[in-house]
Design an enzyme around this catalytic site. Structure first.
Site, short mmCIF file in Angstrom:
data_model
loop_
_atom_site.label_atom_id
_atom_site.label_comp_id
_atom_site.label_asym_id
_atom_site.label_seq_id
_atom_site.Cartn_x
_atom_site.Cartn_y
_atom_site.Cartn_z
N CYS A 48 0.85 -1.19 0.00
CA CYS A 48 0.00 0.00 0.00
C CYS A 48 0.89 1.25 0.00
O CYS A 48 1.76 1.39 0.86
CB CYS A 48 -0.90 -0.01 1.24
SG CYS A 48 -1.87 1.49 1.44
N CYS A 51 0.41 3.18 3.47
CA CYS A 51 0.82 2.68 4.80
C CYS A 51 1.85 1.55 4.75
O CYS A 51 2.32 1.12 5.81
CB CYS A 51 -0.40 2.23 5.60
SG CYS A 51 -1.06 0.63 5.11
N CYS A 97 -7.36 -0.90 1.27
CA CYS A 97 -6.33 -1.47 2.14
C CYS A 97 -6.95 -1.87 3.48
O CYS A 97 -7.66 -1.08 4.09
CB CYS A 97 -5.22 -0.44 2.36
SG CYS A 97 -3.99 -0.97 3.57
N CYS A 100 -5.32 0.57 6.40
CA CYS A 100 -5.56 2.02 6.52
C CYS A 100 -6.82 2.49 5.79
O CYS A 100 -7.17 3.67 5.87
CB CYS A 100 -4.34 2.80 6.02
SG CYS A 100 -4.14 2.83 4.22
N CYS A 121 -8.51 -5.10 -9.90
CA CYS A 121 -8.08 -4.09 -10.85
C CYS A 121 -7.60 -2.89 -10.01
O CYS A 121 -8.40 -2.19 -9.40
CB CYS A 121 -9.28 -3.72 -11.72
SG CYS A 121 -8.92 -2.55 -13.01
FE FE Z 1 -2.78 1.06 3.56
#
Ligand code: FE
Length: 132
Positions: A48, A51, A97, A100, A121
Protein backbone atom coordinates in the site's frame (compact mmCIF):
# COMPACT_ATOMS: atom_id res chain seq x y z
CA UNK A 1 -15.01 0.09 9.89
CA UNK A 2 -12.07 0.78 12.18
CA UNK A 3 -8.60 0.55 10.68
CA UNK A 4 -5.31 0.18 12.52
CA UNK A 5 -3.87 3.19 10.74
CA UNK A 6 -6.14 6.24 10.94
CA UNK A 7 -5.07 9.74 10.05
CA UNK A 8 -6.69 13.11 9.72
CA UNK A 9 -7.42 14.15 6.17
CA UNK A 10 -4.87 16.98 6.46
CA UNK A 11 -2.17 14.47 7.38
CA UNK A 12 -2.86 12.30 4.35
CA UNK A 13 -2.85 15.39 2.17
CA UNK A 14 0.56 16.35 3.50
CA UNK A 15 2.15 12.89 3.23
CA UNK A 16 0.85 11.81 -0.16
CA UNK A 17 1.51 13.33 -3.57
CA UNK A 18 -1.54 15.12 -5.06
CA UNK A 19 -2.17 12.19 -7.41
CA UNK A 20 -1.81 9.60 -4.63
CA UNK A 21 -4.19 11.64 -2.48
CA UNK A 22 -6.81 11.79 -5.23
CA UNK A 23 -6.74 8.04 -5.80
CA UNK A 24 -6.08 6.67 -2.30
CA UNK A 25 -8.24 9.10 -0.33
CA UNK A 26 -10.78 10.36 -2.87
CA UNK A 27 -11.42 7.16 -4.88
CA UNK A 28 -10.15 8.62 -8.16
CA UNK A 29 -8.96 6.28 -10.93
CA UNK A 30 -5.72 6.75 -12.84
CA UNK A 31 -6.03 6.77 -16.63
CA UNK A 32 -5.51 3.30 -18.13
CA UNK A 33 -2.04 2.38 -19.41
CA UNK A 34 -0.45 5.31 -17.56
CA UNK A 35 0.52 3.56 -14.31
CA UNK A 36 4.08 2.48 -13.64
CA UNK A 37 3.19 -1.12 -12.72
CA UNK A 38 0.83 -2.04 -15.57
CA UNK A 39 3.48 -4.08 -17.38
CA UNK A 40 5.81 -4.79 -14.45
CA UNK A 41 6.80 -8.48 -14.56
CA UNK A 42 9.42 -8.53 -11.81
CA UNK A 43 9.05 -10.83 -8.82
CA UNK A 44 8.14 -9.16 -5.57
CA UNK A 45 5.42 -7.76 -3.36
CA UNK A 46 3.08 -4.86 -4.01
CA UNK A 47 2.43 -2.79 -0.89
CA UNK A 48 0.00 0.00 0.00
CA UNK A 49 1.46 3.37 -1.06
CA UNK A 50 -0.23 4.99 1.94
CA UNK A 51 0.82 2.68 4.80
CA UNK A 52 3.20 -0.03 3.48
CA UNK A 53 0.85 -2.97 4.11
CA UNK A 54 1.66 -5.95 1.80
CA UNK A 55 -1.30 -6.35 -0.59
CA UNK A 56 -0.52 -8.45 -3.68
CA UNK A 57 2.20 -10.83 -4.83
CA UNK A 58 3.68 -10.81 -8.33
CA UNK A 59 2.77 -14.53 -8.39
CA UNK A 60 -0.90 -13.63 -8.93
CA UNK A 61 -0.39 -10.72 -11.36
CA UNK A 62 -1.65 -11.22 -14.91
CA UNK A 63 -2.05 -9.27 -18.15
CA UNK A 64 -5.73 -8.33 -18.24
CA UNK A 65 -5.42 -5.91 -21.15
CA UNK A 66 -7.38 -3.29 -19.17
CA UNK A 67 -4.45 -0.93 -18.59
CA UNK A 68 -4.34 -1.39 -14.82
CA UNK A 69 -2.26 -3.81 -12.76
CA UNK A 70 -4.44 -6.90 -12.31
CA UNK A 71 -4.22 -9.69 -9.77
CA UNK A 72 -6.31 -12.81 -9.24
CA UNK A 73 -5.80 -12.98 -5.47
CA UNK A 74 -4.70 -10.99 -2.44
CA UNK A 75 -1.43 -11.76 -0.67
CA UNK A 76 -3.13 -12.76 2.59
CA UNK A 77 -6.66 -12.72 3.96
CA UNK A 78 -7.41 -9.50 5.85
CA UNK A 79 -4.77 -7.43 4.09
CA UNK A 80 -7.42 -6.16 1.69
CA UNK A 81 -11.06 -5.25 2.33
CA UNK A 82 -13.88 -5.23 -0.19
CA UNK A 83 -16.74 -2.74 0.09
CA UNK A 84 -19.82 -2.16 -2.04
CA UNK A 85 -19.47 0.98 -4.17
CA UNK A 86 -22.56 2.66 -5.69
CA UNK A 87 -20.76 5.62 -7.30
CA UNK A 88 -21.01 6.56 -11.00
CA UNK A 89 -24.35 4.76 -11.42
CA UNK A 90 -22.78 1.32 -11.07
CA UNK A 91 -22.69 -1.33 -8.39
CA UNK A 92 -19.07 -2.37 -7.95
CA UNK A 93 -16.92 -3.96 -5.31
CA UNK A 94 -14.38 -1.44 -4.08
CA UNK A 95 -10.99 -2.74 -2.93
CA UNK A 96 -9.41 -0.91 0.00
CA UNK A 97 -6.33 -1.47 2.14
CA UNK A 98 -7.22 -3.58 5.18
CA UNK A 99 -4.77 -1.63 7.32
CA UNK A 100 -5.56 2.02 6.52
CA UNK A 101 -8.76 1.95 4.45
CA UNK A 102 -7.22 3.70 1.45
CA UNK A 103 -8.78 3.14 -1.97
CA UNK A 104 -6.91 0.69 -4.21
CA UNK A 105 -9.31 -0.15 -7.04
CA UNK A 106 -12.18 -2.56 -7.73
CA UNK A 107 -12.61 -6.32 -7.96
CA UNK A 108 -14.53 -8.02 -10.78
CA UNK A 109 -15.44 -11.65 -11.43
CA UNK A 110 -13.92 -11.92 -14.90
CA UNK A 111 -10.45 -13.01 -13.83
CA UNK A 112 -8.63 -16.06 -15.22
CA UNK A 113 -10.97 -19.04 -14.97
CA UNK A 114 -8.23 -21.47 -13.95
CA UNK A 115 -7.57 -19.39 -10.80
CA UNK A 116 -9.98 -17.75 -8.34
CA UNK A 117 -11.86 -16.21 -11.28
CA UNK A 118 -11.37 -12.78 -9.74
CA UNK A 119 -9.72 -9.72 -11.23
CA UNK A 120 -8.44 -7.20 -8.70
CA UNK A 121 -8.08 -4.09 -10.85
CA UNK A 122 -5.68 -1.84 -8.96
CA UNK A 123 -4.29 1.66 -9.54
CA UNK A 124 -0.49 1.76 -9.85
CA UNK A 125 -0.64 5.02 -7.90
CA UNK A 126 -1.96 3.11 -4.87
CA UNK A 127 0.99 0.72 -4.88
CA UNK A 128 4.67 0.52 -4.15
CA UNK A 129 6.72 -2.44 -5.34
CA UNK A 130 9.31 -4.32 -3.32
CA UNK A 131 11.46 -6.42 -5.59
CA UNK A 132 12.36 -9.87 -4.28
FE1 FE B 1 -2.78 1.06 3.56
Amino acid sequence: MAYKVTKEDAEWRKELTPEQYRVLRQQATERPFTGKYVHNKESGVYTCAACGNPLFSSDTKFESGTGWPSFWDVIEQGHVDVKRDFSHGMIREEVVCGNCGSHLGHVFNDGPRDTTGLRYCINSVSLNFEKK
